[in-house]
Scaffold this motif. Structure first.
Motif, mmCIF file in Angstrom:
data_model
loop_
_atom_site.group_PDB
_atom_site.id
_atom_site.type_symbol
_atom_site.label_atom_id
_atom_site.label_comp_id
_atom_site.label_asym_id
_atom_site.label_seq_id
_atom_site.Cartn_x
_atom_site.Cartn_y
_atom_site.Cartn_z
ATOM 1 N N ALA A 605 0.805 -1.221 0.000
ATOM 2 C CA ALA A 605 0.000 0.000 0.000
ATOM 3 C C ALA A 605 0.838 1.271 0.000
ATOM 4 O O ALA A 605 0.429 2.300 -0.564
ATOM 5 C CB ALA A 605 -0.932 0.006 1.221
ATOM 6 N N GLU A 606 2.011 1.230 0.630
ATOM 7 C CA GLU A 606 2.815 2.451 0.771
ATOM 8 C C GLU A 606 3.155 3.119 -0.558
ATOM 9 O O GLU A 606 2.964 4.337 -0.703
ATOM 10 C CB GLU A 606 4.083 2.154 1.561
ATOM 11 N N PRO A 607 3.625 2.405 -1.574
ATOM 12 C CA PRO A 607 3.953 3.071 -2.845
ATOM 13 C C PRO A 607 2.735 3.722 -3.505
ATOM 14 O O PRO A 607 2.891 4.701 -4.240
ATOM 15 C CB PRO A 607 4.510 1.937 -3.714
ATOM 16 N N VAL A 608 1.545 3.189 -3.246
ATOM 17 C CA VAL A 608 0.324 3.728 -3.854
ATOM 18 C C VAL A 608 0.112 5.174 -3.438
ATOM 19 O O VAL A 608 -0.218 6.033 -4.265
ATOM 20 C CB VAL A 608 -0.891 2.858 -3.472
ATOM 21 N N ILE A 609 0.309 5.470 -2.154
ATOM 22 C CA ILE A 609 0.056 6.831 -1.680
ATOM 23 C C ILE A 609 1.268 7.743 -1.878
ATOM 24 O O ILE A 609 1.124 8.951 -2.081
ATOM 25 C CB ILE A 609 -0.401 6.819 -0.202
ATOM 26 N N ARG A 610 2.456 7.184 -1.835
ATOM 27 C CA ARG A 610 3.649 8.031 -1.981
ATOM 28 C C ARG A 610 3.751 8.626 -3.374
ATOM 29 O O ARG A 610 4.394 9.661 -3.559
ATOM 30 C CB ARG A 610 4.898 7.225 -1.663
ATOM 31 N N THR A 611 3.109 8.030 -4.365
ATOM 32 C CA THR A 611 3.157 8.589 -5.724
ATOM 33 C C THR A 611 2.478 9.947 -5.800
ATOM 34 O O THR A 611 2.828 10.772 -6.640
ATOM 35 C CB THR A 611 2.482 7.634 -6.726
ATOM 36 N N VAL A 612 1.479 10.196 -4.930
ATOM 37 C CA VAL A 612 0.763 11.482 -4.975
ATOM 38 C C VAL A 612 1.059 12.341 -3.749
ATOM 39 O O VAL A 612 0.814 13.550 -3.770
ATOM 40 C CB VAL A 612 -0.757 11.259 -5.090
#
Length: 718
Positions: A605-612
């Protein structure tokens, strides 16, 4: 395996080593005393409650005090009957004192004055939650119980000093705390009071002055903190009691309120008002989403909410011409200055519709000063009320207004909107117009709320006028009856009738305010403290709804910038200062430990939110299940769910992102937005790539992925 049962302990075979008498004998003796005390206390409370209910209700303050006592006794009885021995959360042993101190949901004292349980909210209980190995706070050891069906099925000991062992602590690799984090979920938030950790407890016990922001990512216990802080503040802060305004708890959506509905009553607090923003205005029940993003953006501004003041002021202009009022053959003059004086008569802050009676009283006084006739004050007032020209002039200059009409005019009369919000350009004014003024959307609710607070209830004024007229008729009738009786020759009757003619006594015979007020709106406020969960979603306009209800500006603000669907690029202090909170009264607390979501899921899940949002507060998980995220096709949805249900006799699953899936008692079906704040044993996420682009899509994916406490399955395909 057969359980090992002894007294209140019901330990599985694998925990046989914890059933040694040296470990639990002291607890057994104490729980026997607690059980006896509970029986006596319940019997005593039952008798006292029955006595209060049988007693006369009384009037005024006496009736209010009785109602409060009935509520208090009833609430305590319900809590004691609900929990029994599992009122006890655990015990702690202080350095140099071998006798344990037991911590409970409520305080409990036996007939000899011995303290059997200390209320978890009291300062004396703080070390039980707040002690750490870095700061033991004077503790030698601490024990937390895990209750199942009213019996202790496990317990977790922590030792802070070498003396803490003393043969009375059971140390194991898999603590009851960590095991409890992975326990099966249910349709209601499970009891977590015994597992509150030091970082959470520090926030729960923080003072109520100003605004406290609790920023935390998924699984950090933000909701736990918000609910337990509510109960703690009501217990510890006399300024926030129910008789001083109480606490309002605001959640993000209806499933969330259902999920947490049991928590506050389980903590002994049944008087907290809970709601979602829609509940604050009547139109919220049917308001539709705003389909035009630009219109939603324009209405999200606090400036547009503040334009309501100018919209109301438009209807508060005194007449500029002098008029003549004829009463009893006397011509009385009302000048423009007289009108202005009358319009200044109401106290500042009085709602518009309630002001009109005050203005009328001032007009009557101004005209009475000129009158030299023989009419009594009551007759003079009635004569003015019958003057159509005077009442018409007041009605046109200061009309009674409905909030819905006022806001509806903004969306249907462009010139009125430009007058009230001159900063809007022509394109914005055009875009805000609509054909049906009452086609309410969620974005309209803050304006309707502001208008209702500013205007007040127009029916109150009408009811008061009707009640006053009926009271006048009643007084006239009673006066006539009194006069008839006084004509008798009986001396004692004449003396009695002289007393009845006294003005004070006459006024007590009929209440001119009877029936003049509206039923109380329990969500109107003011409240002494407001708790807001998932606060990152609130627009500036929506914040105004809460500021109106909390003049003290005492808030607990719980949220996660990374879970804001429409973006949250500011820091919390910056956002809150802009909506009207004083910057020097904003405090920050951060939760960074994820107690709920397994490491395997957070890794995905972490990379999903770090992109934005590269600086998102992504918490560190303390749990690992050893089970990775499963990828499968949408065709396998039902097979996966059936296999999980067959394998797990307890627990709740959720399908997120598949509106076609029909929910069952143990499998929910939600959108990403409505899953926020909830948790499930299994989450089946359907086509997350279709949730949308940009911030909103990324946030929905991140939120949906982090709802799982055990297993996450991601399905793709048609």
């Amino acid at each position: 395996m057969e359980p090992l049962t002894t007294g209140v302990f019901d330990l599985p075979e694998r925990l046989a080593h914890k059933a040694e008498p040296g470990l639990i004998a002291w607890d057994e003796r104490h729980f026997a005393a607690v059980a006896e005390c509970l029986t006596e206390t319940i019997a005593d409370l039952t008798d006292r409650l029955e006595a209060e209910l049988r007693a006369p209700g009384g009037e005024g303050q006496q009736a209010m005090d009785r109602d409060i006592e009935v509520h208090r006794l009833g609430g305590r009885l319900r809590t004691l009957r609900r929990f029994g021995l599992d009122l006890c959360l655990g015990h702690m042993i202080r350095e140099g004192d071998p006798e344990p101190v037991y911590i409970g949901r409520l305080g409990l004292t036996d007939g000899e004055g011995r303290r059997l349980l200390i209320d978890w909210r009291s300062p004396a209980a703080e070390p039980f939650f707040a002690a750490t190995h870095a700061d033991p706070m004077g503790l030698a050891s601490r024990r937390r119980y895990r209750w199942t069906g009213g019996r202790i099925s496990d317990f977790w000991d922590e030792v802070f000093t070498a003396d803490g062992l003393q043969g009375r602590a059971a140390l194991d690799d898999q603590s009851a705390f960590i095991a409890g984090l992975g326990a099966s979920r249910s349709a209601r938030m499970r009891d977590v009071l015994a597992t509150i950790q030091a970082d959470q407890d520090a926030i729960i016990r923080a003072g109520s002055r100003g605004a406290l922001v609790v920023d935390g990512g998924p699984g950090t216990g933000k909701t736990v903190v918000a609910l337990h802080r509510t109960a703690h503040l009501l217990y510890s802060d006399p300024r926030l009691g129910h008789r001083r305004g109480g606490v309002l708890f605001v959640g993000p959506h209806r499933p969330y309120l259902s999920y947490v509905a049991d928590v506050l009553p389980s903590l002994g607090e049944e008087g907290v008002q809970t709601c979602i923003l829609r509940d604050l205005v009547p139109e919220g029940a049917t308001a539709a989403p705003e389909t035009d993003p630009e219109v939603a953006r324009l209405k999200s501004s606090a400036d547009l909410v503040k334009a309501i003041e100018k919209a109301v002021r438009f209807y508060e202009e005194p007449p500029a011409d002098t008029m003549t009022v004829t009463v009893d053959m006397s011509d009385l003059r009302l000048t423009a200055r007289d009108w202005a004086v009358a319009f200044d008569a109401p106290e500042p802050g009085t709602p518009h519709n309630e002001c009109r009676e005050q203005i009328w009283d001032k007009l009557v006084a101004i005209l009475a000063d000129q009158y030299r006739g023989t009419l009594t004050p009551g007759q003079f007032r009635r004569a003015l009320r019958q003057d159509g020209e005077l009442t018409g002039a007041l009605g046109r200059a200061w009309p009674l207004l409905e909030a819905a009409d006022l806001v509806g005019d903004l969306w249907t009369v462009p010139a009125y909107l430009r007058l009230c919000a001159p900063w809007l350009d022509r394109d914005a004014v055009r875009r805000l117009q609509r054909a049906d003024p009452a086609a309410w959307t969620v974005s309209d609710l803050p304006l309707l709320d502001a208008a209702r607070h500013r205007l007040g209830d127009p029916e109150v004024s009408r009811r008061r006028r009707r009640a006053a007229a009926e009271a006048a008729v009643e007084r006239a009738y009673r006066s006539q009856v009194t006069e008839n009786l006084q004509r008798t020759d009986d001396d004692w009757t004449g003396m009695l009738m002289s007393m009845l003619r006294g003005e004070d006594l006459q006024n007590t015979l009929v209440d001119p305010e009877e029936g003049a007020t509206a039923a109380p709106d329990l969500l109107a406020g003011p409240f002494a403290h407001v708790v807001v969960d998932e606060a990152q979603e609130l627009t500036d306009a929506e914040w105004q709804m809460l500021l109106l209800r909390c003049p003290s500006r005492s808030f607990t603000i719980v949220g996660d910038r990374a879970q804001a669907r429409h973006g949250f690029t500011e820091a919390w202090p910056e956002r809150l200062t802009r909506i009207g909170l004083a910057p020097d009264r904003i405090a920050m607390s951060t939760l960074s430990i994820n107690y709920r979501t397994p490491q395997e899921i957070m890794t995905e899940a972490e990379p999903v939110i770090r992109t934005v949002l590269p600086d998102a507060n992504v918490p560190t998980s303390v749990r690992s299940t050893g089970v990775g995220v499963l990828a499968a096709s949408t065709a396998e949805r039902d097979t996966i769910l059936a296999a999980w249900l067959a394998e797990h006799a307890e627990g709740i699953a959720c399908v997120i992102g598949d509106p076609a899936f029909a929910p069952t008692p143990r499998v929910r079906s939600l959108t990403p937005e409505l899953s926020k704040g909830l948790e499930f044993d299994l989450v089946v996420l359907v086509n997350p790539d279709r949730f949308g682009d940009g911030v909103e899509g990324a946030v929905d994916r991140y939120v949906a992925m982090t709802r799982a406490t055990g297993r996450l399955v991601i399905l793709t395909g048609d």
